[in-house]
Structure formats: C-alpha cells, structure tokens
Design a protein around this motif. Structure first.
Motif, short mmCIF file in Angstrom:
data_model
loop_
_atom_site.label_atom_id
_atom_site.label_comp_id
_atom_site.label_asym_id
_atom_site.label_seq_id
_atom_site.Cartn_x
_atom_site.Cartn_y
_atom_site.Cartn_z
N HIS A 1 1.24 -1.37 0.23
CA HIS A 1 -0.28 -0.02 -0.28
C HIS A 1 0.97 1.60 0.12
O HIS A 1 1.84 1.23 1.08
N PRO A 2 0.60 2.19 -0.72
CA PRO A 2 1.52 3.50 -0.80
C PRO A 2 1.71 4.36 0.80
O PRO A 2 2.67 5.12 0.55
N THR A 3 0.57 4.40 0.94
CA THR A 3 0.21 5.58 2.05
C THR A 3 0.19 4.60 3.28
O THR A 3 -0.74 5.59 4.23
N TYR A 4 0.25 3.60 3.35
CA TYR A 4 -0.38 2.79 4.55
C TYR A 4 1.32 1.77 5.25
O TYR A 4 0.88 1.02 4.77
N PRO A 5 1.79 2.47 5.89
CA PRO A 5 2.13 3.56 6.94
C PRO A 5 2.59 4.83 5.31
O PRO A 5 3.48 3.83 4.80
N ALA A 6 2.71 6.04 6.15
CA ALA A 6 3.77 6.36 4.77
C ALA A 6 5.01 6.27 4.74
O ALA A 6 5.47 6.01 5.15
N GLY A 7 5.11 6.10 3.53
CA GLY A 7 6.69 5.68 3.83
C GLY A 7 6.70 3.78 3.80
O GLY A 7 8.42 3.56 3.15
#
Length: 123
Positions: free
Chosen positions: A88-94
């Motif tokens: 997931h690209p934003t889960y978590p951010a980074g």
C-alpha cells in the motif's frame, strides 16, 4: 462450551478475476482450491476467500480485509521481496510496518481495484 462457528469466509467481487488472482494467488501465495471461471476459492494457512467475477457488485464495494499473523516481519519481507508493487503506497506513509495506537503492528497491500489486505500482528 465449544464454539459452533469455525471459519468466516469473505466473498470478494471483481469485474475481472485476473486482478483478484494477481493479488491473492500470485502476490500473497494463496492456493487455488476451485476455479470454474467466474468463481474461485483460494486458501492459505487456514485463511480462505471466495473470488467472484461480478462487475455490478465489484463497482459497489472494494473491501478491506485483515489477516492476523504471528510473524509480521516474515510476511512483510516475503511480499516486499517478491511483489513490492502490492505494498500500500500510503499505509504507512513511507512503507514498512507501523505500530498502531491500539498495540498491533501492521502493514497493508492494495490491488489495482483498491481492495486492501491489512496484515496485523498482536504480539
């Protein structure tokens, strides 16, 4: 008293089942137990899903599923090593694994239709 319920098996709808097969079979290593073209049963380690080709229902809902594990580091390493495109690209951010305020360590994957799977470790 022993519980009467054994397993909850979600049904995930896709307009094109190749997306579901890509996530669950190719990406997460589920085994195909049954495939009749528009209905596929997949399973791995006691988890089971029904993948159904139905564009009308797929357009109405993109689910988020959760799978609990006792070794989230191994699961993350496996998926990140084989299919980083699913993370997931934003889960978590980074990227990576995050510890949630409720205590669980988590990361998620996401397919092209935004069906998500959250992996959660409570240890």
């Amino acid at each position: 008293m022993t519980g009467l319920f054994r397993t909850l098996i979600p049904k995930v709808f896709y307009a094109d089942l190749t997306v579901g097969r890509d996530l669950f079979v190719d990406g997460l290593g589920f085994e195909v137990l049954h495939d009749d073209g528009d209905f596929v049963i997949v399973a791995r380690d006691g988890c089971k899903l029904y993948l159904v080709e139905d564009a009308e229902f797929a357009a109405k809902d993109r689910p988020e599923l959760a799978i609990e594990t006792d070794d989230i580091d191994a699961v993350y390493a496996d998926i990140a090593g084989r299919r980083p495109d699913l993370l997931h690209p934003t889960y978590p951010a980074g990227g990576g694994i995050i510890r949630r305020e409720y205590g669980a360590r988590e990361f998620a994957v996401l397919d092209a239709t935004t069906t998500g799977v959250v992996f959660r470790d409570w240890s």
